[in-house]
Design an enzyme around this catalytic site. Sequence first.
Site, PDB file in Angstrom:
ATOM      1  N   ASP A 133       0.818  -1.221   0.000  1.00 44.96           N
ATOM      2  CA  ASP A 133       0.000   0.000   0.000  1.00 44.96           C
ATOM      3  C   ASP A 133       0.848   1.266   0.000  1.00 44.96           C
ATOM      4  OD1 ASP A 133      -2.366  -1.646   0.360  1.00 44.96           O
ATOM      5  OD2 ASP A 133      -1.773  -1.830   2.457  1.00 44.96           O
ATOM      6  N   VAL A 187      -8.362  -3.134  -2.539  1.00 44.02           N
ATOM      7  CA  VAL A 187      -9.093  -4.366  -2.853  1.00 44.02           C
ATOM      8  C   VAL A 187     -10.127  -4.682  -1.788  1.00 44.02           C
ATOM      9  CG1 VAL A 187      -8.867  -6.859  -3.120  1.00 44.02           C
ATOM     10  CG2 VAL A 187      -7.237  -5.345  -4.243  1.00 44.02           C
ATOM     11  N   THR A 188      -9.732  -4.628  -0.520  1.00 43.88           N
ATOM     12  CA  THR A 188     -10.582  -5.115   0.564  1.00 43.88           C
ATOM     13  C   THR A 188     -11.428  -4.027   1.215  1.00 43.88           C
ATOM     14  OG1 THR A 188      -8.883  -4.750   2.247  1.00 43.88           O
ATOM     15  CG2 THR A 188      -8.868  -6.874   1.095  1.00 43.88           C
ATOM     16  N   PRO A 224      -9.574  -0.899   6.822  1.00 43.25           N
ATOM     17  CA  PRO A 224      -8.756   0.216   7.305  1.00 43.25           C
ATOM     18  C   PRO A 224      -7.330  -0.238   7.564  1.00 43.25           C
ATOM     19  CG  PRO A 224     -10.238  -0.558   9.033  1.00 43.25           C
ATOM     20  CD  PRO A 224     -10.636  -1.263   7.779  1.00 43.25           C
ATOM     21  N   ARG A 225      -6.379   0.627   7.252  1.00 36.20           N
ATOM     22  CA  ARG A 225      -4.969   0.312   7.485  1.00 36.20           C
ATOM     23  C   ARG A 225      -4.519   0.849   8.835  1.00 36.20           C
ATOM     24  NH1 ARG A 225      -3.996   2.665   1.641  1.00 36.20           N
ATOM     25  NH2 ARG A 225      -4.612   0.871   0.383  1.00 36.20           N
ATOM     26  N   GLN A 234       2.134  -6.087  -3.248  1.00 38.47           N
ATOM     27  CA  GLN A 234       2.346  -6.135  -1.802  1.00 38.47           C
ATOM     28  C   GLN A 234       3.642  -5.390  -1.429  1.00 38.47           C
ATOM     29  OE1 GLN A 234       1.650  -9.688  -3.117  1.00 38.47           O
ATOM     30  NE2 GLN A 234      -0.467  -9.077  -3.013  1.00 38.47           N
ATOM     31  N   LYS A 292       2.459   2.127  -5.104  1.00 41.60           N
ATOM     32  CA  LYS A 292       3.155   1.591  -6.275  1.00 41.60           C
ATOM     33  C   LYS A 292       2.401   1.874  -7.566  1.00 41.60           C
ATOM     34  CE  LYS A 292       3.358  -2.542  -4.497  1.00 41.60           C
ATOM     35  NZ  LYS A 292       2.930  -2.193  -3.124  1.00 41.60           N
ATOM     36  N   GLY A 293       1.054   1.832  -7.493  1.00 36.98           N
ATOM     37  CA  GLY A 293       0.268   2.022  -8.710  1.00 36.98           C
ATOM     38  C   GLY A 293       0.579   3.325  -9.408  1.00 36.98           C
ATOM     39  N   LYS A 294       0.595   4.411  -8.664  1.00 34.32           N
ATOM     40  CA  LYS A 294       0.876   5.708  -9.266  1.00 34.32           C
ATOM     41  C   LYS A 294       2.293   5.764  -9.832  1.00 34.32           C
ATOM     42  CE  LYS A 294       2.121  10.413  -8.368  1.00 34.32           C
ATOM     43  NZ  LYS A 294       2.093  11.619  -7.534  1.00 34.32           N
ATOM     44  N   GLY A 330      -3.694  -4.398  -4.933  1.00 32.25           N
ATOM     45  CA  GLY A 330      -4.565  -3.315  -5.365  1.00 32.25           C
ATOM     46  C   GLY A 330      -3.760  -2.090  -5.733  1.00 32.25           C
ATOM     47  N   HIS A 331      -3.770  -1.711  -7.011  1.00 32.43           N
ATOM     48  CA  HIS A 331      -3.042  -0.530  -7.465  1.00 32.43           C
ATOM     49  C   HIS A 331      -4.035   0.501  -7.977  1.00 32.43           C
ATOM     50  CE1 HIS A 331       0.908  -2.995  -8.180  1.00 32.43           C
ATOM     51  NE2 HIS A 331       0.550  -2.898  -6.923  1.00 32.43           N
TER      52      HIS A 331
END
Length: 430
Positions: A13, A300-301, A304-305, A224, A16-18, A40-41
């Site tokens: 989290d 994805v889920t 809360p982190r 991940q 990475k996606g950006k 999830g990205h």
Amino acid sequence: MANVTVVGAQWGDEGKGKIVDWLSNRADWVVRFQGGHNAGHTLVVGDVTYKLSLLPSGVVQGKPSVIGNGVVIDPWALRDEIARIEAQGVKITAELLTIAETACLILPLHRDLDQAREAQAGTTKIGTTGRGIGPAYEDKVGRRAIRVGDLTDPDALDAKIDRLLAHHNALRKGLGLPEVDVPALKADLLAIAPEVLKYAGQPVWRLLDQAHRDGKRILFEGAQGSLLDVDHGTYPYVTSSNTVAGQAAAGSGLGPRSVGYVLGIVKAYTTRVGEGPFPTELFDEDGRRIADRGREFGTVTGRPRRCGWFDAVLVRQSIAINGMHGIALTKLDVLDGFETLNICTGYRVGGETLDYLPAGLKAQAEVEPIYEAVEGWSESTQGARSWKDLPAAAIKYVRRIEEMIGAPVALLSTSPERDDTILMQDPFHG
């Protein structure tokens, strides 16, 4: 260095996606090399937000993209993700996406097993996403998995299903689950097969080898984070694959000399989803403030982190096990307005001071962080696109992080927007 490998340096989290989306502008190919649809990205391009799980981020840029052999694929989840992305205007074709025929499949029985185990684990639960990723990797190393290429031969599926169920039906009986309906499973596989096989027409290893020989820039996209690596993470609270940079070679079929520049993605603070140790976790107003401002909920889920201060010990450890050349520091803007920030510089464990996280669960539970206080800043960093746009205190914070982790900040992200990125070292040029 023509190629770049992007991996998370914390517990996932990290944004990475950006960063992968931003780098894919400079790449010719983008490759996913491990994990499953638990990843999830999130990509924000203009006023459009794309949420990807299995698809490499390069598809949004129209760059040839690969799902490598190191990934486990839920074919129904992939079909649904493709439909969702196409509804946003991105056409997924066989020319754009290639899937390794040697990638293993996630089946409904894997989800059943994953969820039943977690339900019975009680206080010892791992905190999985319940999507079947772990059980699918178990079948892979147990040499009983059904792979993408197996879908081309319906007659051979019977023996493969029988071998798989000799293992799973025994487990299901012990967990109080009914036996798998064999005809229904085979029918489901044959029905979904065309949706997957149309992207699996060529050997991935050969495509990537030729691209590399042709001097194409390849971007390897990890999922991940390094601290969730099955070997190097906070075991057993880890994922079921190797998430470190070395897996880019094994999970794609391109040799280790092709991994190139290793870029670690690092949040300006620390987060974690699920169970497991977290030395710098905050349970106070500061933690809630970070969570709210950072919108810290799983892509994805939706879970809360957990949030905490920046842990230089763990990032330094990740840099070592990945051989990282530099980092991309993300979400700096979330820390705007804090009067004081804390950075973890070491641990106290049983009267001893450590500069690494011990492997044992008991020792990890006893870890007390040693903090260094750093001056915060009141000005906004959100949307900054050059070094000179940053407050002096923010620059000092970034420089102190560099000193503590022993690696330079190559990129600095100041918002989810693609263009709100400060480049200090181009990974494609080392």
